[in-house]
Design a protein around this motif. Structure first.
Motif, PDB file in Angstrom:
ATOM      1  N   ALA A 311       0.827  -1.217   0.000  1.00 28.54           N
ATOM      2  CA  ALA A 311       0.000   0.000   0.000  1.00 28.54           C
ATOM      3  C   ALA A 311       0.853   1.255   0.000  1.00 28.54           C
ATOM      4  CB  ALA A 311      -0.925  -0.004   1.208  1.00 28.54           C
ATOM      5  N   VAL A 312       1.986   1.228   0.682  1.00 19.07           N
ATOM      6  CA  VAL A 312       2.839   2.423   0.710  1.00 19.07           C
ATOM      7  C   VAL A 312       3.381   2.690  -0.691  1.00 19.07           C
ATOM      8  CG1 VAL A 312       4.983   3.415   1.598  1.00 19.07           C
ATOM      9  CG2 VAL A 312       3.436   2.209   3.151  1.00 19.07           C
ATOM     10  N   ALA A 313       3.865   1.645  -1.364  1.00 20.47           N
ATOM     11  CA  ALA A 313       4.456   1.840  -2.694  1.00 20.47           C
ATOM     12  C   ALA A 313       3.389   2.260  -3.710  1.00 20.47           C
ATOM     13  CB  ALA A 313       5.168   0.573  -3.147  1.00 20.47           C
ATOM     14  N   VAL A 314       2.254   1.563  -3.730  1.00 23.42           N
ATOM     15  CA  VAL A 314       1.184   1.936  -4.673  1.00 23.42           C
ATOM     16  C   VAL A 314       0.722   3.364  -4.366  1.00 23.42           C
ATOM     17  CG1 VAL A 314      -1.208   1.446  -5.364  1.00 23.42           C
ATOM     18  CG2 VAL A 314       0.420  -0.434  -5.128  1.00 23.42           C
ATOM     19  N   GLY A 315       0.538   3.678  -3.082  1.00 26.67           N
ATOM     20  CA  GLY A 315       0.081   5.017  -2.684  1.00 26.67           C
ATOM     21  C   GLY A 315       1.089   6.097  -3.056  1.00 26.67           C
ATOM     22  N   GLN A 316       2.372   5.803  -2.886  1.00 30.79           N
ATOM     23  CA  GLN A 316       3.399   6.790  -3.261  1.00 30.79           C
ATOM     24  C   GLN A 316       3.379   7.050  -4.775  1.00 30.79           C
ATOM     25  OE1 GLN A 316       7.284   5.411  -1.762  1.00 30.79           O
ATOM     26  NE2 GLN A 316       7.275   7.301  -0.552  1.00 30.79           N
ATOM     27  N   ILE A 317       3.322   5.971  -5.555  1.00 26.70           N
ATOM     28  CA  ILE A 317       3.352   6.139  -7.019  1.00 26.70           C
ATOM     29  C   ILE A 317       2.141   6.955  -7.467  1.00 26.70           C
ATOM     30  CG2 ILE A 317       3.414   4.968  -9.264  1.00 26.70           C
ATOM     31  CD1 ILE A 317       4.668   2.529  -7.745  1.00 26.70           C
ATOM     32  N   LEU A 318       0.972   6.619  -6.925  1.00 27.86           N
ATOM     33  CA  LEU A 318      -0.233   7.380  -7.286  1.00 27.86           C
ATOM     34  C   LEU A 318      -0.079   8.838  -6.861  1.00 27.86           C
ATOM     35  CD1 LEU A 318      -3.019   4.797  -6.320  1.00 27.86           C
ATOM     36  CD2 LEU A 318      -2.320   5.445  -8.639  1.00 27.86           C
ATOM     37  N   GLY A 319       0.479   9.053  -5.677  1.00 30.92           N
ATOM     38  CA  GLY A 319       0.679  10.422  -5.184  1.00 30.92           C
ATOM     39  C   GLY A 319       1.624  11.216  -6.082  1.00 30.92           C
ATOM     40  N   LEU A 320       2.648  10.545  -6.586  1.00 27.80           N
ATOM     41  CA  LEU A 320       3.605  11.216  -7.478  1.00 27.80           C
ATOM     42  C   LEU A 320       2.969  11.526  -8.838  1.00 27.80           C
ATOM     43  CD1 LEU A 320       6.733   9.017  -6.634  1.00 27.80           C
ATOM     44  CD2 LEU A 320       6.437  11.434  -6.046  1.00 27.80           C
ATOM     45  N   LEU A 321       1.989  10.698  -9.226  1.00 24.21           N
ATOM     46  CA  LEU A 321       1.346  10.869 -10.541  1.00 24.21           C
ATOM     47  C   LEU A 321       0.150  11.822 -10.502  1.00 24.21           C
ATOM     48  CD1 LEU A 321       1.348   7.130 -11.728  1.00 24.21           C
ATOM     49  CD2 LEU A 321       2.841   8.979 -12.550  1.00 24.21           C
ATOM     50  N   GLU A 322      -0.374  12.048  -9.314  1.00 21.72           N
ATOM     51  CA  GLU A 322      -1.640  12.787  -9.163  1.00 21.72           C
ATOM     52  C   GLU A 322      -1.627  14.127  -9.922  1.00 21.72           C
ATOM     53  OE1 GLU A 322      -4.304  12.246  -6.117  1.00 21.72           O
ATOM     54  OE2 GLU A 322      -5.392  13.263  -7.711  1.00 21.72           O
ATOM     55  N   GLY A 323      -0.514  14.813  -9.872  1.00 21.11           N
ATOM     56  CA  GLY A 323      -0.442  16.142 -10.502  1.00 21.11           C
ATOM     57  C   GLY A 323      -0.276  16.096 -12.020  1.00 21.11           C
ATOM     58  N   HIS A 324      -0.253  14.911 -12.581  1.00 13.82           N
ATOM     59  CA  HIS A 324      -0.022  14.797 -14.033  1.00 13.82           C
ATOM     60  C   HIS A 324      -1.255  14.241 -14.731  1.00 13.82           C
ATOM     61  CE1 HIS A 324       4.308  15.608 -13.779  1.00 13.82           C
ATOM     62  NE2 HIS A 324       4.194  15.040 -12.595  1.00 13.82           N
ATOM     63  N   ASP A 325      -1.467  14.706 -15.944  1.00 10.69           N
ATOM     64  CA  ASP A 325      -2.572  14.209 -16.760  1.00 10.69           C
ATOM     65  C   ASP A 325      -2.084  12.966 -17.514  1.00 10.69           C
ATOM     66  OD1 ASP A 325      -4.593  13.744 -18.492  1.00 10.69           O
ATOM     67  OD2 ASP A 325      -4.483  15.675 -19.527  1.00 10.69           O
ATOM     68  N   LEU A 326      -2.673  11.826 -17.215  1.00 13.31           N
ATOM     69  CA  LEU A 326      -2.230  10.582 -17.863  1.00 13.31           C
ATOM     70  C   LEU A 326      -3.162  10.176 -19.000  1.00 13.31           C
ATOM     71  CD1 LEU A 326      -1.329   8.425 -14.706  1.00 13.31           C
ATOM     72  CD2 LEU A 326       0.128  10.027 -15.963  1.00 13.31           C
ATOM     73  N   SER A 327      -4.061  11.085 -19.378  1.00 15.64           N
ATOM     74  CA  SER A 327      -5.131  10.669 -20.284  1.00 15.64           C
ATOM     75  C   SER A 327      -4.634  10.329 -21.692  1.00 15.64           C
ATOM     76  CB  SER A 327      -6.228  11.735 -20.344  1.00 15.64           C
ATOM     77  OG  SER A 327      -5.692  12.925 -20.883  1.00 15.64           O
ATOM     78  N   ALA A 328      -3.380  10.658 -22.010  1.00 11.95           N
ATOM     79  CA  ALA A 328      -2.875  10.285 -23.338  1.00 11.95           C
ATOM     80  C   ALA A 328      -2.779   8.766 -23.491  1.00 11.95           C
ATOM     81  CB  ALA A 328      -1.525  10.942 -23.592  1.00 11.95           C
ATOM     82  N   GLY A 329      -2.839   8.040 -22.375  1.00  6.57           N
ATOM     83  CA  GLY A 329      -3.021   6.591 -22.475  1.00  6.57           C
ATOM     84  C   GLY A 329      -1.762   5.755 -22.424  1.00  6.57           C
ATOM     85  N   PRO A 330      -1.960   4.433 -22.458  1.00  5.96           N
ATOM     86  CA  PRO A 330      -0.877   3.487 -22.174  1.00  5.96           C
ATOM     87  C   PRO A 330       0.246   3.448 -23.212  1.00  5.96           C
ATOM     88  CG  PRO A 330      -2.877   2.324 -22.837  1.00  5.96           C
ATOM     89  CD  PRO A 330      -3.255   3.752 -22.648  1.00  5.96           C
TER      90      PRO A 330
END
Ligand code: DON
Length: 591
Positions: A311-330
């Protein structure tokens, strides 16, 4: 028929990322065919999975790695049993039909959403190091770390199993049905015999040499010296006897008495003997721990804290990504750069700080603090891969001076997601660590090698490693059973096997669903690209492999290989939607 269905599924799949869904991993054909003749509901669920569509239901759902186990859980849920009841039934059958991955000889973590109170909690059924274990358990006479399989095979790697106690605790807290009745389907199947699946047969054949290192294990998996074949009916009377003992005597019958003596005798009598004792078994305890939750795009992503790093690792990665728009896709290189480097930053912290918090201070709050993550996220501002990634310095009350961990993890493990008609949600990842664990078998089940999740080295240049072996301690895990909430209500249950790649698999499925709008089946089938602080691992034979050139040009070290996740994901909304990983044999089933 299935081919036609899968073509229709491919043509209609994935609204936002139809092309990526078309490139998604196809179900293993042999795995799908292995369950011919099961109930119409199971066959329909297999067809739905082959079509690349989610299974849709109204009242309850169960998703797990093997149709026999799912069917046992579904029977419980259909007659009104709780997710806790179903979990007992599913795990009991999984221990029989998918013995290489999880079972009574292993450990598990459960994340539980309680519909009555609206609370999320976690239960830690992780294995413990024996009281006689020392930080030098996995070192040779000169203090050098053992080779991985020299540590795994035999008694040395066996920790005190936690799964039997966890099942009993889950049932005592939230179960409504008779305990013995929940074990009955597994007992019946063990005595009647189950059809060996192609996946199990293949894994036995691949591991034949190690499986032959112990007599009991060899006689079960290699009868007459040859690996069991797919389609063979395998009877496991010892497993039925063990479950009967537990049906009558509860978990107590596992941790004390004749079975406990047999377990200890097997571990201590094995080549590469271990130090597990009857006292270790008798004092084993499941621990309730607060869920570790992290915000992401208006959701709360809740999972298992230490001794898991999940949970710490998944939560950290999501927290680091939160400020970025990932909608351009995989398939967007910039999106993959952000995910890859956010993962590297989280894994650097994981290697230094994550371990059993009952033994070493772990800065969980500091690692997930918005200010800390904002500071770390500034590192993602460039255009290229970070040339160097080092652990950060989260705020903490204790002096933290740990050296970086060196644990090694390889495939097995299983994930179970369940929603019951009362609205309770269970997300449990369960394991015996390596495929076939320590290769020691007793009472019809395999004993874990979970202790090899500790760091083999205890110090680096005199600085201790947080995840070193200590008596009674629980080895650091990557298992990330997760429940995602929105406005306090559960909306997703998800988890996966995959060793330390679990973190990337779970993260990827959450991002695919929340950011890329994929339905749960498309999200679990989506090609993997995961970074554990080393190579950027891309899933061979999928669209993810096409990212190699672009990521390489940014400075990532890139590798392409099979990435065998086992994601089981349920979305909870106006209805229930389930997805089962096409890389394994599981299904989602509901009504
Ligand atoms: O607890 C852990 O993180 C590992 N023992 C899990 C092992 C695993 O997932 C292997 N997977 N394929």
């Amino acid at each position: 028929m299935r081919l036609v269905l899968s073509l229709i599924g491919i043509l209609s799949a994935g609204a936002a990322f139809g092309q990526q869904a078309a490139d998604a991993v196809a179900p293993e054909a042999a795995g799908v065919g292995a369950f011919e003749g099961m109930s119409p509901a199971v066959m329909a669920a297999l067809d739905t999975k082959a079509a690349g569509s989610p299974v849709v239901a109204q009242d309850w759902m169960v998703a797990a790695a093997n149709p026999w186990a799912v069917e046992a859980g579904a029977a419980v849920l259909k007659r009104g049993g709780t997710a806790a009841d179903a979990l007992v039934a599913v795990q009991a059958v999984l221990g029989l039909v998918e013995p290489q991955s999880s079972g009574l000889g292993g450990g598990a973590f459960l994340v539980w959403y309680d519909a009555a109170s609206g609370a999320v909690t976690t239960l830690d059924g992780r294995e413990t190091a024996p009281l006689a274990a020392t930080p030098r358990l996995f070192q040779d006479a000169d203090g050098a770390p053992l080779k991985f399989f020299d540590a795994v095979v035999g008694g040395r790697s066996v920790g005190t199993p936690g799964t039997p106690a966890l099942l009993a605790e889950v049932h005592a807290r939230w179960g409504s049905e008779d305990w013995a009745g929940l074990l009955a389907p597994a007992i019946d199947l063990a005595e009647a015999g189950f059809v060996v699946s192609p996946r199990l047969a293949g894994l036995v054949a691949d591991d034949a040499q190690r499986l032959s290192s112990s007599e009991a294990t060899a006689s079960y998996f290699l009868p007459g010296g040859d690996a069991v074949q797919a389609g063979h009916v395998l009877v496991n009377q010892s497993y039925a006897d063990t479950l009967r003992l537990m049906a009558e005597g509860g978990a107590e019958a596992f941790y004390t008495g004749d079975l406990a003596r047999d377990i200890v005798g097997t571990v201590q009598g094995a080549a590469n003997a271990g130090v597990l004792s009857e006292v270790d078994l008798a004092i084993y305890q499941v621990k309730e721990r607060a869920a570790v939750c992290a915000p992401y795009r208006g959701h709360e992503v809740c999972g298992m804290g230490p001794p898991s790093s999940g949970a710490v690792a998944v939560g950290q990665i999501l927290g680091l990504l939160e400020g970025h728009d990932l909608s351009a896709g995989p398939q967007d290189i910039e999106v993959r750069r952000l995910i890859g480097d956010a993962s590297r930053l989280a894994f650097a912290d994981r290697g230094r700080y994550l371990a059993d918090s009952d033994y070493v201070p772990v800065p969980v709050t500091g690692l997930l603090a918005p200010a800390y993550l904002a500071e770390r996220a500034r590192l993602l501002a460039g255009d290229d891969a970070l040339p160097e990634v080092t652990p950060g310095k989260p705020a903490f009350d204790h002096a933290l001076n740990w050296a970086d961990d060196m644990a090694i993890e390889l495939p097995s493990t299983s994930h179970i997601s369940i929603v019951d008609a009362q609205g309770n949600v269970a997300s449990m990842t369960t394991t015996i660590e390596n495929g076939f664990g320590s290769r020691l078998m007793v009472g019809g089940f395999l004993l874990n090698n979970e202790l090899t999740d500790f760091s083999f080295a205890s110090h680096v240049d005199g600085v201790p490693i947080a995840n070193r072996v200590e008596p009674g301690k629980r080895p650091r895990s990557s298992m990330a059973p997760t429940i995602v909430l929105k406005d306090g209500k559960p909306v997703l249950a998800v988890g996966s096997p995959g060793g330390s790649r679990i973190i990337g698999y779970v993260l990827g499925a959450i991002v695919a669903h929340l950011d890329w709008g994929m339905d749960v089946q498309a999200a679990v089938s989506a090609p993997h690209a995961v970074n554990r602080f080393g190579t950027y691992d891309l899933e061979e034979g999928t669209a993810a492999a096409d990212l190699a050139e672009g990521l390489g040009a940014l400075g990532f070290e890139v590798g392409t290989q099979a990435l065998t996740s086992g994601l089981h994901m349920i979305a909870i909304g106006d209805d229930l939607r389930g997805g089962a990983d096409p890389r394994r044999e599981g299904i989602a089933l509901g009504e």
